[in-house]
Design a protein around this motif. Structure first.
Motif, PDB file in Angstrom:
ATOM      1  N   PHE A  78       0.817  -1.211   0.000  1.00 50.27           N
ATOM      2  CA  PHE A  78       0.000   0.000   0.000  1.00 50.27           C
ATOM      3  C   PHE A  78       0.852   1.262   0.000  1.00 50.27           C
ATOM      4  O   PHE A  78       0.484   2.261  -0.606  1.00 50.27           O
ATOM      5  N   THR A  80       3.845   1.583  -1.397  1.00 48.96           N
ATOM      6  CA  THR A  80       4.372   1.765  -2.751  1.00 48.96           C
ATOM      7  C   THR A  80       3.302   2.293  -3.688  1.00 48.96           C
ATOM      8  O   THR A  80       3.546   3.169  -4.527  1.00 48.96           O
ATOM      9  N   LEU A  81       2.085   1.743  -3.502  1.00 49.23           N
ATOM     10  CA  LEU A  81       0.951   2.187  -4.302  1.00 49.23           C
ATOM     11  C   LEU A  81       0.714   3.691  -4.091  1.00 49.23           C
ATOM     12  O   LEU A  81       0.571   4.464  -5.033  1.00 49.23           O
ATOM     13  N   LEU A  84       3.456   5.728  -5.796  1.00 52.18           N
ATOM     14  CA  LEU A  84       3.286   5.870  -7.248  1.00 52.18           C
ATOM     15  C   LEU A  84       2.167   6.860  -7.560  1.00 52.18           C
ATOM     16  O   LEU A  84       2.300   7.717  -8.434  1.00 52.18           O
ATOM     17  N   LEU A  85       1.041   6.749  -6.820  1.00 46.79           N
ATOM     18  CA  LEU A  85      -0.088   7.633  -7.091  1.00 46.79           C
ATOM     19  C   LEU A  85       0.281   9.087  -6.803  1.00 46.79           C
ATOM     20  O   LEU A  85      -0.065   9.995  -7.561  1.00 46.79           O
ATOM     21  N   GLN A  87       3.299  10.424  -6.822  1.00 46.60           N
ATOM     22  CA  GLN A  87       4.249  10.862  -7.845  1.00 46.60           C
ATOM     23  C   GLN A  87       3.535  11.276  -9.122  1.00 46.60           C
ATOM     24  O   GLN A  87       3.925  12.221  -9.790  1.00 46.60           O
ATOM     25  N   ALA A  88       2.452  10.538  -9.428  1.00 43.40           N
ATOM     26  CA  ALA A  88       1.753  10.785 -10.683  1.00 43.40           C
ATOM     27  C   ALA A  88       0.837  11.990 -10.582  1.00 43.40           C
ATOM     28  O   ALA A  88       0.759  12.785 -11.508  1.00 43.40           O
ATOM     29  N   TYR A  89       0.106  12.117  -9.463  1.00 49.38           N
ATOM     30  CA  TYR A  89      -0.959  13.114  -9.440  1.00 49.38           C
ATOM     31  C   TYR A  89      -0.686  14.312  -8.537  1.00 49.38           C
ATOM     32  O   TYR A  89      -1.260  15.379  -8.741  1.00 49.38           O
ATOM     33  N   PRO A  91       2.771  15.605  -7.613  1.00 43.62           N
ATOM     34  CA  PRO A  91       4.234  15.536  -7.540  1.00 43.62           C
ATOM     35  C   PRO A  91       4.842  16.531  -6.544  1.00 43.62           C
ATOM     36  O   PRO A  91       5.867  16.241  -5.936  1.00 43.62           O
ATOM     37  N   GLU A  95       7.293  15.556  -3.482  1.00 41.81           N
ATOM     38  CA  GLU A  95       8.644  16.078  -3.348  1.00 41.81           C
ATOM     39  C   GLU A  95       8.923  16.605  -1.941  1.00 41.81           C
ATOM     40  O   GLU A  95       9.993  16.418  -1.401  1.00 41.81           O
ATOM     41  N   ASP A 165      11.376  36.557   9.327  1.00 41.85           N
ATOM     42  CA  ASP A 165      11.431  35.205   9.864  1.00 41.85           C
ATOM     43  C   ASP A 165      10.936  35.144  11.291  1.00 41.85           C
ATOM     44  O   ASP A 165      10.879  36.144  11.986  1.00 41.85           O
ATOM     45  N   LEU A 168      13.992  30.667  14.077  1.00 47.13           N
ATOM     46  CA  LEU A 168      14.352  29.594  13.146  1.00 47.13           C
ATOM     47  C   LEU A 168      14.472  28.232  13.793  1.00 47.13           C
ATOM     48  O   LEU A 168      14.199  27.218  13.180  1.00 47.13           O
ATOM     49  N   VAL A 171      11.844  25.643  13.225  1.00 53.90           N
ATOM     50  CA  VAL A 171      11.706  24.946  11.949  1.00 53.90           C
ATOM     51  C   VAL A 171      12.663  23.756  11.915  1.00 53.90           C
ATOM     52  O   VAL A 171      12.456  22.789  11.206  1.00 53.90           O
ATOM     53  N   MET A 172      13.717  23.830  12.715  1.00 56.98           N
ATOM     54  CA  MET A 172      14.719  22.767  12.696  1.00 56.98           C
ATOM     55  C   MET A 172      14.418  21.710  13.764  1.00 56.98           C
ATOM     56  O   MET A 172      13.485  21.855  14.550  1.00 56.98           O
TER      57      MET A 172
ATOM     58  N   LEU B  25       0.905  -4.221  -7.666  1.00 59.19           N
ATOM     59  CA  LEU B  25       1.838  -3.104  -7.860  1.00 59.19           C
ATOM     60  C   LEU B  25       2.225  -2.971  -9.322  1.00 59.19           C
ATOM     61  O   LEU B  25       2.353  -1.857  -9.836  1.00 59.19           O
ATOM     62  N   ILE B  28      -0.560  -1.134 -11.012  1.00 56.99           N
ATOM     63  CA  ILE B  28      -0.587   0.294 -10.671  1.00 56.99           C
ATOM     64  C   ILE B  28       0.586   1.013 -11.339  1.00 56.99           C
ATOM     65  O   ILE B  28       0.452   2.133 -11.832  1.00 56.99           O
ATOM     66  N   THR B  32       0.340   4.219 -13.708  1.00 55.21           N
ATOM     67  CA  THR B  32       0.837   5.542 -13.320  1.00 55.21           C
ATOM     68  C   THR B  32       2.088   5.953 -14.085  1.00 55.21           C
ATOM     69  O   THR B  32       2.514   7.091 -13.976  1.00 55.21           O
ATOM     70  N   PRO B  35       1.383   9.126 -16.388  1.00 55.18           N
ATOM     71  CA  PRO B  35       1.201  10.371 -15.631  1.00 55.18           C
ATOM     72  C   PRO B  35       2.468  10.830 -14.905  1.00 55.18           C
ATOM     73  O   PRO B  35       2.746  12.038 -14.843  1.00 55.18           O
ATOM     74  N   ILE B  36       3.263   9.884 -14.360  1.00 53.04           N
ATOM     75  CA  ILE B  36       4.488  10.278 -13.660  1.00 53.04           C
ATOM     76  C   ILE B  36       5.447  10.941 -14.641  1.00 53.04           C
ATOM     77  O   ILE B  36       6.011  12.007 -14.380  1.00 53.04           O
TER      78      ILE B  36
END
Lengths: 193, 184
Positions: A78, A80-81, A84-85, A87-89, A91, A95, A165, A168, A171-172, B25, B28, B32, B35-36
């Motif tokens: 789950f 990994t799923l 991937l999702l 990353q695709a939708y 991003p 990041e 600011d 700080l 934030v660390m 996987l 999926i 994907t 899109p990636i």
């Protein structure tokens, strides 16, 4: 326990962050802002609900000695799923959270709920447990994020209310420990009443 | 609850779970992958559009070896080069995309990834007074180095190391440009 109780216990009695003190790695590392905390919480909740459901379904037929590897494979799938999702939708979100998404696999909240709850309860109850604990985790991370963002960047959910600011340190990493510690004290004091 | 363990059912359940999970996987991933790819392409394109003057040609990805290091860059006909330049910052690798126009002037720079300190070095992404000073910089005429090192780049307050790395990345990108224009 009532169905409603299953959801609310994640908020107070079994709050994963402030009472059980589980999953501290993402808690400390990703809560630099309210938004980051919220996103991390939601990502974990997604994995938590799905893995709880699947594990409660397969638990009766999984041989006792290999139940941990089986659960980990399910959780890792789950995660990994999700990775991937995202990353695709989304991003940008992917990041920001980066490394901490794959690390959900070893988040002890997820495996902990699988062991302690999902493997012994019905599918419906396990799903509710996932939602409850997930909401508790998400809210805790968001609150920590809000406090750190206000003190550290002088903004809230990206909306800046002071120029320049903040302190700080918040934030660390040291600020993360400080905020977590004080919030934990406050939470337990209020929860005891 | 859990079934009694023996070798057969242990091997069987592990195999089954792994099979189902990897099949899921795989599916999926196939769904994907496109899109990636698009998301990454969109990000690269928007970076190129930010660092170079407006263009209507298609950027071409190429690589070149300069001083023993390999650089990836986008050749944008009619506009210039968008060079990806990676240096070591304060907290880890700092990757910039530096746009250099066909006139040899730095057009703009953008941070692709960094691990600088939030609130200090991380400002190299947002601090306009720092970033904007590179716009239109002529490295042939003005030295690319922070003022502390005798150059003309004003460093971000309390983040000299990050500013130095940023400046070095721009200078490296310029060297790539020199090599490229030499070859042509």
């Amino acid at each position: 326990m009532s169905k409603f109780g299953l959801i609310t216990k994640g908020l107070l009695k079994e709050n994963p962050t402030f009472v059980l003190v589980l999953g501290l790695c993402p808690t400390l590392a990703t809560t630099t802002s309210a938004m980051n905390g919220l996103e991390m919480g939601l990502a974990t909740m997604f994995v938590l609900i799905l893995s709880n459901i699947v594990i409660s379904l397969i638990a009766p037929v999984v041989p006792d000695k290999v139940h941990i590897p089986v659960y980990i494979v399910v959780i890792a799938t789950f995660v990994t799923l999700l990775q991937l999702l995202m990353q695709a939708y989304v991003p940008d979100v992917y990041e920001t959270l980066g490394l901490f998404i794959p690390l959900i696999v070893v988040n002890c909240i997820v495996l902990g709920r699988a062991e302690a709850f999902a493997s012994k309860n019905s599918v419906g109850d396990s799903a509710l447990d996932g939602i409850g604990i997930g909401i508790g985790f998400t809210l805790s991370l968001t609150v920590i994020g809000i406090v750190r963002e206000i003190l550290g960047s002088g903004s809230i959910f990206g909306w800046k209310f002071i120029a320049g600011d903040g302190v700080l340190a918040f934030v660390m990493a040291p600020g993360a420990f400080l905020v977590l510690g004080y919030l934990m004290v406050l939470f337990n004091k209020l929860a005891k009443r | 609850m859990a079934a009694k363990s023996n070798l057969t059912n242990m091997a069987l359940s592990l195999t089954l779970v792994c099979l189902v999970c990897s099949a899921l996987l795989g599916g999926i991933y196939a769904l994907t992958a496109a899109p990636i790819e698009q998301a990454q392409q969109a990000k690269t394109n928007s970076s190129i559009a930010r660092v170079l003057p407006a263009f209507d040609s298609v950027p071409e990805l190429e690589t070149i070896e300069v001083d023993g290091a390999s650089y990836t860059y986008y050749r944008v006909p009619g506009s210039g080069y968008a060079v990806i330049s990676k240096v070591v910052g304060f907290g880890g690798p700092l990757t910039l995309m530096v746009g250099i126009g066909e006139d040899g002037l730095v057009c703009n720079t953008v941070v692709l990834s960094h691990s600088e300190t939030p609130g200090l070095g991380a400002k190299c992404q947002t601090d306009a007074s720092f970033i904007d000073q590179f716009k239109g910089w002529d490295p042939a005429a003005r030295r690319l180095a922070v003022t502390k090192d005798g150059g003309e780049v004003d460093a971000i307050t309390a983040s000299t190391i990050t500013s130095r790395a940023y400046t070095a990345a721009v200078a490296n990108a310029y060297n790539v440009y020199l090599k490229l224009s030499e070859n042509e």
